[in-house]
Design an enzyme around this catalytic site. Structure first.
Site, short mmCIF file in Angstrom:
data_model
loop_
_atom_site.label_atom_id
_atom_site.label_comp_id
_atom_site.label_asym_id
_atom_site.label_seq_id
_atom_site.Cartn_x
_atom_site.Cartn_y
_atom_site.Cartn_z
N HIS A 38 -42.64 14.19 -78.40
CA HIS A 38 -42.95 12.91 -77.78
C HIS A 38 -41.82 11.90 -77.96
O HIS A 38 -41.04 12.00 -78.91
CB HIS A 38 -44.23 12.32 -78.39
N GLU A 107 -45.63 14.29 -69.51
CA GLU A 107 -46.40 13.06 -69.31
C GLU A 107 -45.46 11.89 -69.08
O GLU A 107 -44.40 11.80 -69.70
CB GLU A 107 -47.28 12.75 -70.54
#
Length: 320
Positions: A38, A107
């Site tokens: 992330h 994402e």
């Protein structure tokens, strides 16, 4: 016997903590370690997001037995696929062949830092091109590639493990399950859905590993565990169609504003009851997953969780 994993969750722990957790998890007896990749945490309360690939290098050096995996890396925006192949091969060398490259379509939360987030159809096209680039580079081929989204004039990865790094692809429906069967060595999913495995096998993935992941929150006080889960993991129930498009932690805060503590606790087992946590894990086993990684929600609770897992949980999971 199912292969039991532990999740090094970059969103809830710093880099030194993650390496320590990896060493402890291997010593506790976990078979594989998966690491999220992330740029941002889901929610500000999680409080972390170090660079996963630096941590993976340290974990590869600090451990000796457990299999390692990115869970998952998006190779279409923040990273160019040719660079993904290079760094995956480097981790493969550092880990003496223990690394699997887990890939997914990503994402907005993590990828928008380098520019706009493409439409879903474009993302799928980019992802397939990325797989077409990464696979031959991992295999030691010299690649020239010209696609609609990526160009690789000339690439070759010089440092690779003796056995090419395996690839696993995240699947959420028929299209992604077919991509996993066509290009990868394994499938990944975060929901215990047997029909995903059926799709994967029908597309040619029969007999290959299937990786799952289940979130739990172990602790002596169930009420406290429920509070931790609500504070840090309430985004989990939004579903990937929503999760893929929200741009930042503040968006996830807004989207989960009315999610109640009891809503989250219905989907994530909380508290000291080992039977409940075993049952949550068993859903993936019953669905046909061969590898399942546990997520212990709550960064500060990892040492306690790992001690309990070694003494109580892992012996139970070995019986499944």
């Amino acid at each position: 016997m199912v292969n039991v994993g532990y999740t090094l969750m970059c969103e809830q722990a710093g880099p030194k903590q993650l390496v320590d957790h990896a060493v402890r998890a291997e010593a506790a007896g976990f078979d594989h370690l998966v690491m999220s990749d992330h740029y941002y945490p889901w929610l500000e309360s999680q409080g972390h997001s170090p660079y996963a690939w630096s941590v993976l290098g340290a974990v590869a050096h600090a451990t000796s037995r457990a299999e390692l995996m990115s869970f998952v890396t998006c190779p279409i925006r923040r990273y160019h696929p040719a660079v993904v192949a290079q760094k995956a091969s480097t981790i493969g060398v550092l880990s003496d062949g223990r690394f699997t490259l887990g890939l997914g379509a990503g994402e907005n939360l993590n990828e928008h830092v380098v520019g706009g987030w493409p439409h879903v159809q474009q993302r799928h096209e980019m992802f397939e091109e990325a797989l077409q680039i990464i696979r031959p580079l991992l295999n030691g081929e010299t690649l020239t590639f010209s696609g609609n989204h990526f160009d690789v004039p000339d690439a070759y990865v010089w440092d690779r493990p003796e056995r090419p790094v395996p690839m696993a692809v995240a699947a959420s429906g028929r299209q992604s399950a077919t991509l996993a069967a066509e290009y990868a060595d394994a499938m990944i999913a975060t929901d215990p859905l047997s029909h995903l495995i059926d799709m994967y096998e029908e597309a040619g993935g029969a007999g290959r590993p299937r990786y799952g992941q289940v979130a739990i929150c172990y602790g002596p006080d169930e009420d406290e565990c429920r509070k931790i889960v609500h504070d840090q993991f309430r985004w989990f129930g939004l579903g990937w169609k929503v999760n893929a498009d929200l741009p930042g932690p503040e968006s996830f805060e807004a989207a989960t504003r009315f999610v109640r503590e009891e809503d989250v606790a219905e989907g994530i087992s909380c508290g000291p009851d080992t039977d409940r946590h075993v049952e949550a894990f068993k859903k993936f086993v019953d669905a046909g997953f061969t590898h399942v990684a546990l997520v212990q929600v709550g960064g500060d609770t990892q040492p306690m969780f790992l001690d309990w897992a070694q003494e109580e949980l892992l012996p139970r999971l070995r019986e499944l």
